[in-house]
Design a protein around this motif. Structure first.
Motif, PDB file in Angstrom:
ATOM      1  N   UNK A  89       0.820  -1.216   0.000  1.00 39.75           N
ATOM      2  CA  UNK A  89       0.000   0.000   0.000  1.00 39.75           C
ATOM      3  C   UNK A  89       0.856   1.268   0.000  1.00 39.75           C
ATOM      4  N   UNK A  90       2.011   1.201   0.627  1.00 38.78           N
ATOM      5  CA  UNK A  90       2.911   2.368   0.617  1.00 38.78           C
ATOM      6  C   UNK A  90       3.361   2.669  -0.814  1.00 38.78           C
ATOM      7  N   UNK A  91       3.667   1.632  -1.570  1.00 37.45           N
ATOM      8  CA  UNK A  91       4.104   1.804  -2.962  1.00 37.45           C
ATOM      9  C   UNK A  91       2.948   2.342  -3.818  1.00 37.45           C
ATOM     10  N   UNK A  92       1.732   1.863  -3.581  1.00 35.79           N
ATOM     11  CA  UNK A  92       0.561   2.367  -4.309  1.00 35.79           C
ATOM     12  C   UNK A  92       0.410   3.868  -4.052  1.00 35.79           C
ATOM     13  N   UNK A  93       0.521   4.240  -2.796  1.00 39.45           N
ATOM     14  CA  UNK A  93       0.430   5.657  -2.425  1.00 39.45           C
ATOM     15  C   UNK A  93       1.528   6.463  -3.122  1.00 39.45           C
ATOM     16  N   UNK A  94       2.710   5.945  -3.142  1.00 39.65           N
ATOM     17  CA  UNK A  94       3.850   6.614  -3.777  1.00 39.65           C
ATOM     18  C   UNK A  94       3.620   6.810  -5.282  1.00 39.65           C
ATOM     19  N   UNK A  95       3.125   5.785  -5.933  1.00 41.48           N
ATOM     20  CA  UNK A  95       2.862   5.858  -7.371  1.00 41.48           C
ATOM     21  C   UNK A  95       1.793   6.918  -7.658  1.00 41.48           C
ATOM     22  N   UNK A  96       0.710   6.878  -6.902  1.00 42.63           N
ATOM     23  CA  UNK A  96      -0.363   7.862  -7.107  1.00 42.63           C
ATOM     24  C   UNK A  96       0.110   9.284  -6.835  1.00 42.63           C
ATOM     25  N   UNK A  97       0.847   9.457  -5.749  1.00 46.61           N
ATOM     26  CA  UNK A  97       1.359  10.791  -5.413  1.00 46.61           C
ATOM     27  C   UNK A  97       2.274  11.311  -6.514  1.00 46.61           C
ATOM     28  N   UNK A  98       3.138  10.457  -7.019  1.00 46.75           N
ATOM     29  CA  UNK A  98       4.044  10.857  -8.097  1.00 46.75           C
ATOM     30  C   UNK A  98       3.264  11.283  -9.337  1.00 46.75           C
ATOM     31  N   UNK A  99       2.267  10.519  -9.713  1.00 46.44           N
ATOM     32  CA  UNK A  99       1.481  10.841 -10.906  1.00 46.44           C
ATOM     33  C   UNK A  99       0.687  12.142 -10.731  1.00 46.44           C
TER      34      UNK A  99
END
Length: 75
Positions: A51-61
């Protein structure tokens, strides 16, 4: 009237219709960029279990879309 005409020709004044058109175009651009995020990252997120990686990907986009928007003054 002469002063207004002069200021408009000098670029100190702009027409309200031009401002409204620019605002509309900028709003449409940011809307389109934000709505395209799922298209770009859906498969990547579906494959991600962290979930941390999902959050990171969304934040980056989201940041990328907003920075691109901020860097495009002509909308």
């Amino acid at each position: 009237m002469a002063r207004l005409d002069y200021e408009e020709r000098m670029g100190d004044l702009v027409r309200m219709s031009d401002i409204k058109k620019l605002a509309f175009n900028k709003s449409r651009t940011i809307r389109d960029r934000m709505l395209n995020i799922p298209e770009r990252v859906a498969a990547m997120l579906a494959a991600e279990s962290d979930t941390h990686r999902v959050h990171e990907i969304l934040t980056t986009e989201i940041r990328k879309a907003l920075f691109e928007f901020a860097g495009s003054p002509k909308g």
